[in-house]
Design a protein around this motif. Structure first.
Motif, PDB file in Angstrom:
ATOM      1  N   VAL A 206       0.838  -1.193   0.000  1.00 57.08           N
ATOM      2  CA  VAL A 206       0.000   0.000   0.000  1.00 57.08           C
ATOM      3  C   VAL A 206       0.875   1.246   0.000  1.00 57.08           C
ATOM      4  O   VAL A 206       0.582   2.234  -0.690  1.00 57.08           O
ATOM      5  CB  VAL A 206      -0.941   0.002   1.219  1.00 57.08           C
ATOM      6  CG1 VAL A 206      -1.660   1.350   1.353  1.00 57.08           C
ATOM      7  CG2 VAL A 206      -1.956  -1.130   1.111  1.00 57.08           C
ATOM      8  N   LYS A 207       1.960   1.206   0.745  1.00 56.89           N
ATOM      9  CA  LYS A 207       2.868   2.346   0.817  1.00 56.89           C
ATOM     10  C   LYS A 207       3.397   2.698  -0.569  1.00 56.89           C
ATOM     11  O   LYS A 207       3.458   3.875  -0.950  1.00 56.89           O
ATOM     12  CB  LYS A 207       4.026   2.036   1.768  1.00 56.89           C
ATOM     13  CG  LYS A 207       5.019   3.191   1.921  1.00 56.89           C
ATOM     14  CD  LYS A 207       6.128   2.818   2.898  1.00 56.89           C
ATOM     15  CE  LYS A 207       7.126   3.957   3.044  1.00 56.89           C
ATOM     16  NZ  LYS A 207       8.217   3.607   4.002  1.00 56.89           N
ATOM     17  N   GLU A 208       3.782   1.691  -1.343  1.00 62.94           N
ATOM     18  CA  GLU A 208       4.298   1.949  -2.681  1.00 62.94           C
ATOM     19  C   GLU A 208       3.213   2.535  -3.581  1.00 62.94           C
ATOM     20  O   GLU A 208       3.487   3.400  -4.420  1.00 62.94           O
ATOM     21  CB  GLU A 208       4.865   0.672  -3.292  1.00 62.94           C
ATOM     22  CG  GLU A 208       6.191   0.240  -2.700  1.00 62.94           C
ATOM     23  CD  GLU A 208       6.790  -0.932  -3.458  1.00 62.94           C
ATOM     24  OE1 GLU A 208       6.334  -1.231  -4.581  1.00 62.94           O
ATOM     25  OE2 GLU A 208       7.725  -1.559  -2.923  1.00 62.94           O
ATOM     26  N   ALA A 209       1.989   2.056  -3.437  1.00 59.32           N
ATOM     27  CA  ALA A 209       0.886   2.594  -4.228  1.00 59.32           C
ATOM     28  C   ALA A 209       0.676   4.074  -3.923  1.00 59.32           C
ATOM     29  O   ALA A 209       0.497   4.891  -4.830  1.00 59.32           O
ATOM     30  CB  ALA A 209      -0.390   1.810  -3.958  1.00 59.32           C
ATOM     31  N   VAL A 210       0.696   4.425  -2.634  1.00 55.86           N
ATOM     32  CA  VAL A 210       0.524   5.817  -2.228  1.00 55.86           C
ATOM     33  C   VAL A 210       1.714   6.651  -2.675  1.00 55.86           C
ATOM     34  O   VAL A 210       1.563   7.798  -3.126  1.00 55.86           O
ATOM     35  CB  VAL A 210       0.324   5.905  -0.706  1.00 55.86           C
ATOM     36  CG1 VAL A 210       0.322   7.366  -0.252  1.00 55.86           C
ATOM     37  CG2 VAL A 210      -0.982   5.226  -0.305  1.00 55.86           C
ATOM     38  N   TYR A 211       2.931   6.083  -2.586  1.00 57.16           N
ATOM     39  CA  TYR A 211       4.125   6.791  -3.032  1.00 57.16           C
ATOM     40  C   TYR A 211       4.082   7.087  -4.523  1.00 57.16           C
ATOM     41  O   TYR A 211       4.674   8.068  -4.984  1.00 57.16           O
ATOM     42  CB  TYR A 211       5.376   5.981  -2.689  1.00 57.16           C
ATOM     43  CG  TYR A 211       6.014   6.364  -1.376  1.00 57.16           C
ATOM     44  CD1 TYR A 211       5.245   6.823  -0.315  1.00 57.16           C
ATOM     45  CD2 TYR A 211       7.385   6.267  -1.179  1.00 57.16           C
ATOM     46  CE1 TYR A 211       5.813   7.169   0.902  1.00 57.16           C
ATOM     47  CE2 TYR A 211       7.975   6.622   0.029  1.00 57.16           C
ATOM     48  CZ  TYR A 211       7.176   7.073   1.056  1.00 57.16           C
ATOM     49  OH  TYR A 211       7.749   7.426   2.256  1.00 57.16           O
ATOM     50  N   SER A 212       3.415   6.240  -5.301  1.00 60.41           N
ATOM     51  CA  SER A 212       3.321   6.483  -6.738  1.00 60.41           C
ATOM     52  C   SER A 212       2.578   7.785  -7.021  1.00 60.41           C
ATOM     53  O   SER A 212       2.713   8.368  -8.101  1.00 60.41           O
ATOM     54  CB  SER A 212       2.615   5.312  -7.435  1.00 60.41           C
ATOM     55  OG  SER A 212       1.220   5.321  -7.206  1.00 60.41           O
ATOM     56  N   LEU A 213       1.788   8.239  -6.054  1.00 60.13           N
ATOM     57  CA  LEU A 213       1.125   9.537  -6.145  1.00 60.13           C
ATOM     58  C   LEU A 213       1.965  10.627  -5.500  1.00 60.13           C
ATOM     59  O   LEU A 213       2.268  11.651  -6.113  1.00 60.13           O
ATOM     60  CB  LEU A 213      -0.242   9.476  -5.464  1.00 60.13           C
ATOM     61  CG  LEU A 213      -1.273   8.533  -6.072  1.00 60.13           C
ATOM     62  CD1 LEU A 213      -2.431   8.339  -5.099  1.00 60.13           C
ATOM     63  CD2 LEU A 213      -1.772   9.071  -7.390  1.00 60.13           C
TER      64      LEU A 213
END
Length: 266
Positions: A206-213
Protein backbone atom coordinates in the motif's frame (compact mmCIF):
# COMPACT_ATOMS: atom_id res chain seq x y z
CA UNK A 1 -14.27 20.42 -6.34
CA UNK A 2 -15.74 23.89 -6.72
CA UNK A 3 -13.61 26.90 -5.86
CA UNK A 4 -15.03 30.36 -6.58
CA UNK A 5 -13.23 33.14 -4.75
CA UNK A 6 -10.04 34.63 -6.17
CA UNK A 7 -8.29 34.09 -2.84
CA UNK A 8 -9.27 30.41 -2.74
CA UNK A 9 -8.18 29.88 -6.36
CA UNK A 10 -4.80 31.48 -5.69
CA UNK A 11 -4.31 29.35 -2.58
CA UNK A 12 -5.18 26.18 -4.48
CA UNK A 13 -2.77 26.99 -7.32
CA UNK A 14 0.00 27.70 -4.83
CA UNK A 15 -0.58 24.34 -3.15
CA UNK A 16 -0.41 22.52 -6.48
CA UNK A 17 2.80 24.32 -7.48
CA UNK A 18 4.35 23.61 -4.08
CA UNK A 19 3.54 19.88 -4.17
CA UNK A 20 4.99 19.44 -7.64
CA UNK A 21 8.06 21.51 -6.77
CA UNK A 22 8.74 19.26 -3.79
CA UNK A 23 8.50 16.23 -6.07
CA UNK A 24 10.64 17.61 -8.89
CA UNK A 25 13.74 15.58 -8.02
CA UNK A 26 11.93 12.31 -7.26
CA UNK A 27 9.43 12.53 -10.12
CA UNK A 28 11.27 10.53 -12.78
CA UNK A 29 12.00 7.66 -10.39
CA UNK A 30 8.31 7.13 -9.60
CA UNK A 31 6.56 8.26 -12.80
CA UNK A 32 5.89 4.76 -14.17
CA UNK A 33 2.19 5.36 -14.75
CA UNK A 34 2.85 8.80 -16.23
CA UNK A 35 5.32 7.29 -18.70
CA UNK A 36 2.77 4.66 -19.71
CA UNK A 37 0.19 7.34 -20.44
CA UNK A 38 2.69 9.49 -22.32
CA UNK A 39 3.72 6.56 -24.53
CA UNK A 40 0.06 5.98 -25.42
CA UNK A 41 -0.48 9.68 -26.09
CA UNK A 42 2.54 9.93 -28.38
CA UNK A 43 1.11 7.31 -30.75
CA UNK A 44 -1.33 10.07 -31.75
CA UNK A 45 1.29 12.81 -32.17
CA UNK A 46 1.90 13.81 -35.79
CA UNK A 47 3.19 17.40 -36.09
CA UNK A 48 4.45 19.08 -39.23
CA UNK A 49 8.13 20.09 -39.54
CA UNK A 50 8.85 23.54 -38.09
CA UNK A 51 5.54 23.65 -36.24
CA UNK A 52 5.43 25.57 -32.97
CA UNK A 53 4.00 23.60 -30.04
CA UNK A 54 3.59 24.28 -26.33
CA UNK A 55 3.78 21.48 -23.78
CA UNK A 56 1.42 22.46 -20.96
CA UNK A 57 2.23 20.93 -17.58
CA UNK A 58 5.61 19.86 -18.86
CA UNK A 59 6.88 18.53 -15.53
CA UNK A 60 10.43 17.27 -15.91
CA UNK A 61 10.28 17.46 -19.69
CA UNK A 62 9.57 13.84 -20.56
CA UNK A 63 6.96 14.86 -23.14
CA UNK A 64 9.28 17.46 -24.65
CA UNK A 65 11.91 14.82 -25.17
CA UNK A 66 9.36 12.54 -26.85
CA UNK A 67 8.04 15.35 -29.04
CA UNK A 68 11.49 16.24 -30.29
CA UNK A 69 12.28 12.60 -31.02
CA UNK A 70 9.24 12.49 -33.32
CA UNK A 71 10.04 15.78 -35.05
CA UNK A 72 13.51 17.20 -34.46
CA UNK A 73 12.68 20.50 -36.19
CA UNK A 74 9.77 21.22 -33.89
CA UNK A 75 9.79 24.55 -32.06
CA UNK A 76 8.77 23.92 -28.44
CA UNK A 77 7.76 25.94 -25.42
CA UNK A 78 7.56 24.28 -22.00
CA UNK A 79 4.98 25.63 -19.56
CA UNK A 80 4.49 24.56 -15.96
CA UNK A 81 3.10 26.00 -12.74
CA UNK A 82 6.19 24.75 -10.87
CA UNK A 83 9.51 26.53 -11.38
CA UNK A 84 11.39 23.55 -9.92
CA UNK A 85 9.82 21.22 -12.49
CA UNK A 86 10.97 23.58 -15.24
CA UNK A 87 14.51 23.39 -13.88
CA UNK A 88 14.40 19.63 -14.31
CA UNK A 89 13.02 20.01 -17.83
CA UNK A 90 15.83 22.41 -18.70
CA UNK A 91 18.39 19.73 -17.87
CA UNK A 92 16.68 17.21 -20.17
CA UNK A 93 16.07 19.30 -23.27
CA UNK A 94 17.91 21.92 -25.28
CA UNK A 95 16.61 24.88 -27.24
CA UNK A 96 13.29 25.00 -25.45
CA UNK A 97 11.73 28.15 -24.03
CA UNK A 98 10.62 27.73 -20.41
CA UNK A 99 7.57 29.54 -19.07
CA UNK A 100 6.32 29.37 -15.48
CA UNK A 101 2.61 30.10 -15.76
CA UNK A 102 -0.93 28.83 -15.27
CA UNK A 103 -2.52 26.66 -17.99
CA UNK A 104 -5.77 28.53 -17.44
CA UNK A 105 -4.20 31.95 -18.04
CA UNK A 106 -1.60 31.64 -20.78
CA UNK A 107 0.87 34.52 -21.25
CA UNK A 108 0.86 34.21 -25.05
CA UNK A 109 -0.60 36.29 -27.84
CA UNK A 110 -3.49 35.08 -29.98
CA UNK A 111 -2.72 32.43 -32.62
CA UNK A 112 0.80 31.92 -31.25
CA UNK A 113 1.05 28.15 -31.74
CA UNK A 114 0.34 25.35 -34.17
CA UNK A 115 -0.30 22.85 -31.41
CA UNK A 116 -0.74 22.16 -27.70
CA UNK A 117 0.23 18.92 -25.99
CA UNK A 118 -0.60 18.18 -22.38
CA UNK A 119 -0.24 14.87 -20.55
CA UNK A 120 -1.87 14.35 -17.16
CA UNK A 121 -1.95 18.01 -16.24
CA UNK A 122 -5.39 19.48 -16.83
CA UNK A 123 -7.02 17.47 -14.04
CA UNK A 124 -5.40 20.03 -11.72
CA UNK A 125 -7.22 22.90 -13.46
CA UNK A 126 -10.34 24.36 -11.86
CA UNK A 127 -12.38 25.64 -14.80
CA UNK A 128 -12.14 23.44 -17.92
CA UNK A 129 -14.63 25.63 -19.77
CA UNK A 130 -12.29 28.61 -19.49
CA UNK A 131 -9.21 26.41 -20.00
CA UNK A 132 -10.23 25.24 -23.46
CA UNK A 133 -11.31 28.74 -24.52
CA UNK A 134 -7.86 29.97 -23.53
CA UNK A 135 -6.22 27.19 -25.52
CA UNK A 136 -8.42 27.99 -28.51
CA UNK A 137 -7.25 31.60 -28.32
CA UNK A 138 -3.51 30.85 -28.54
CA UNK A 139 -3.82 28.40 -31.45
CA UNK A 140 -3.83 29.42 -35.08
CA UNK A 141 -6.51 28.16 -37.47
CA UNK A 142 -6.34 24.38 -37.87
CA UNK A 143 -4.19 24.22 -34.71
CA UNK A 144 -4.13 20.90 -32.89
CA UNK A 145 -4.57 19.82 -29.28
CA UNK A 146 -3.40 16.47 -27.95
CA UNK A 147 -4.24 15.83 -24.32
CA UNK A 148 -4.43 13.03 -21.78
CA UNK A 149 -6.22 13.47 -18.49
CA UNK A 150 -7.93 11.54 -15.71
CA UNK A 151 -11.70 11.20 -15.84
CA UNK A 152 -14.46 9.88 -13.62
CA UNK A 153 -13.87 6.46 -12.08
CA UNK A 154 -10.17 6.89 -11.41
CA UNK A 155 -8.59 5.32 -8.32
CA UNK A 156 -11.64 3.37 -7.15
CA UNK A 157 -9.42 1.28 -4.87
CA UNK A 158 -8.70 4.34 -2.73
CA UNK A 159 -12.38 5.19 -2.49
CA UNK A 160 -13.31 1.63 -1.53
CA UNK A 161 -10.64 1.48 1.18
CA UNK A 162 -11.59 4.81 2.75
CA UNK A 163 -15.27 3.90 2.55
CA UNK A 164 -14.53 1.02 4.90
CA UNK A 165 -12.62 3.32 7.27
CA UNK A 166 -14.72 6.46 7.57
CA UNK A 167 -17.09 6.64 4.59
CA UNK A 168 -15.46 9.84 3.31
CA UNK A 169 -13.72 10.78 0.08
CA UNK A 170 -9.99 11.40 0.41
CA UNK A 171 -9.07 11.82 -3.24
CA UNK A 172 -9.95 14.18 -6.04
CA UNK A 173 -12.95 13.53 -8.23
CA UNK A 174 -12.76 13.95 -12.00
CA UNK A 175 -15.33 14.84 -14.69
CA UNK A 176 -16.93 12.48 -17.17
CA UNK A 177 -15.25 12.33 -20.58
CA UNK A 178 -18.36 13.65 -22.30
CA UNK A 179 -18.41 16.66 -19.98
CA UNK A 180 -14.86 17.53 -21.02
CA UNK A 181 -15.71 17.07 -24.69
CA UNK A 182 -18.66 19.44 -24.33
CA UNK A 183 -16.30 22.08 -22.92
CA UNK A 184 -14.03 21.52 -25.93
CA UNK A 185 -16.89 21.94 -28.38
CA UNK A 186 -18.20 25.02 -26.56
CA UNK A 187 -14.74 26.58 -26.92
CA UNK A 188 -14.94 26.10 -30.70
CA UNK A 189 -12.88 22.94 -31.14
CA UNK A 190 -13.73 20.03 -33.38
CA UNK A 191 -13.23 16.72 -31.56
CA UNK A 192 -10.99 14.74 -33.92
CA UNK A 193 -10.67 11.79 -31.56
CA UNK A 194 -11.54 10.73 -28.02
CA UNK A 195 -10.87 7.46 -26.26
CA UNK A 196 -11.13 6.37 -22.62
CA UNK A 197 -8.92 3.58 -21.32
CA UNK A 198 -8.60 1.85 -17.96
CA UNK A 199 -4.95 1.59 -16.92
CA UNK A 200 -3.96 -0.28 -13.77
CA UNK A 201 -0.63 -0.22 -11.98
CA UNK A 202 0.33 -2.88 -9.40
CA UNK A 203 2.50 -2.46 -6.33
CA UNK A 204 4.10 -4.65 -3.68
CA UNK A 205 2.56 -2.66 -0.82
CA UNK A 206 0.00 0.00 0.00
CA UNK A 207 2.87 2.35 0.82
CA UNK A 208 4.30 1.95 -2.68
CA UNK A 209 0.89 2.59 -4.23
CA UNK A 210 0.52 5.82 -2.23
CA UNK A 211 4.12 6.79 -3.03
CA UNK A 212 3.32 6.48 -6.74
CA UNK A 213 1.12 9.54 -6.14
CA UNK A 214 3.06 11.39 -3.48
CA UNK A 215 6.51 11.16 -5.08
CA UNK A 216 5.34 12.65 -8.38
CA UNK A 217 3.55 15.54 -6.71
CA UNK A 218 0.07 14.09 -7.17
CA UNK A 219 -0.72 14.16 -3.47
CA UNK A 220 -4.42 14.08 -2.91
CA UNK A 221 -5.81 17.59 -2.60
CA UNK A 222 -9.31 17.74 -1.18
CA UNK A 223 -11.34 20.42 0.53
CA UNK A 224 -10.84 18.63 3.84
CA UNK A 225 -7.94 19.85 5.94
CA UNK A 226 -8.19 16.98 8.40
CA UNK A 227 -4.92 15.28 9.28
CA UNK A 228 -5.10 11.51 9.03
CA UNK A 229 -4.10 10.01 12.37
CA UNK A 230 -1.75 7.02 12.53
CA UNK A 231 -4.61 4.77 13.65
CA UNK A 232 -6.82 5.82 10.73
CA UNK A 233 -3.94 5.37 8.31
CA UNK A 234 -3.31 1.87 9.66
CA UNK A 235 -7.01 1.09 9.17
CA UNK A 236 -6.78 2.43 5.60
CA UNK A 237 -3.77 0.23 4.84
CA UNK A 238 -5.59 -2.81 6.18
CA UNK A 239 -8.68 -2.04 4.10
CA UNK A 240 -6.62 -1.42 0.96
CA UNK A 241 -4.68 -4.66 1.40
CA UNK A 242 -7.97 -6.56 1.16
CA UNK A 243 -7.96 -5.66 -2.55
CA UNK A 244 -4.64 -7.41 -3.22
CA UNK A 245 -4.56 -9.48 -6.41
CA UNK A 246 -2.13 -12.06 -7.76
CA UNK A 247 -0.26 -9.17 -9.38
CA UNK A 248 -0.12 -7.05 -6.23
CA UNK A 249 -1.87 -3.98 -4.85
CA UNK A 250 -3.89 -2.42 -7.72
CA UNK A 251 -4.35 1.27 -8.44
CA UNK A 252 -6.56 1.93 -11.46
CA UNK A 253 -7.08 5.04 -13.53
CA UNK A 254 -9.59 6.06 -16.16
CA UNK A 255 -7.56 7.97 -18.74
CA UNK A 256 -8.99 10.04 -21.59
CA UNK A 257 -6.97 10.64 -24.75
CA UNK A 258 -8.41 13.60 -26.64
CA UNK A 259 -7.50 15.07 -30.04
CA UNK A 260 -8.88 18.47 -31.02
CA UNK A 261 -8.66 20.74 -34.05
CA UNK A 262 -9.32 24.47 -34.05
CA UNK A 263 -12.12 25.16 -36.49
CA UNK A 264 -11.28 27.65 -39.23
CA UNK A 265 -13.93 30.33 -39.01
CA UNK A 266 -12.59 32.03 -42.12
Amino acid sequence: MTIRSTEAITSYKQKVAMRFSRAAESYDQYAVFQELVLSELMTRFAPNPNDSWVDIGTGTGRALEAMQSVQSQLSCVALDLSFDMLRQAQQRTAGVSLVCADAESLPFKNAAFDGILSSLAIQWCLHPDHLFKEWFRVLNDHGQVLVSTLVSGSMPELGKAWQLVDGRLHHNQYPELETLLNHCRDAGFKVAGAEQKTLTAYFDSVKEAVYSLKKVGASLITESTDVVSPSRWKAFESAYQQQTTDRGIPLSYEVAFIQLTKVDHG
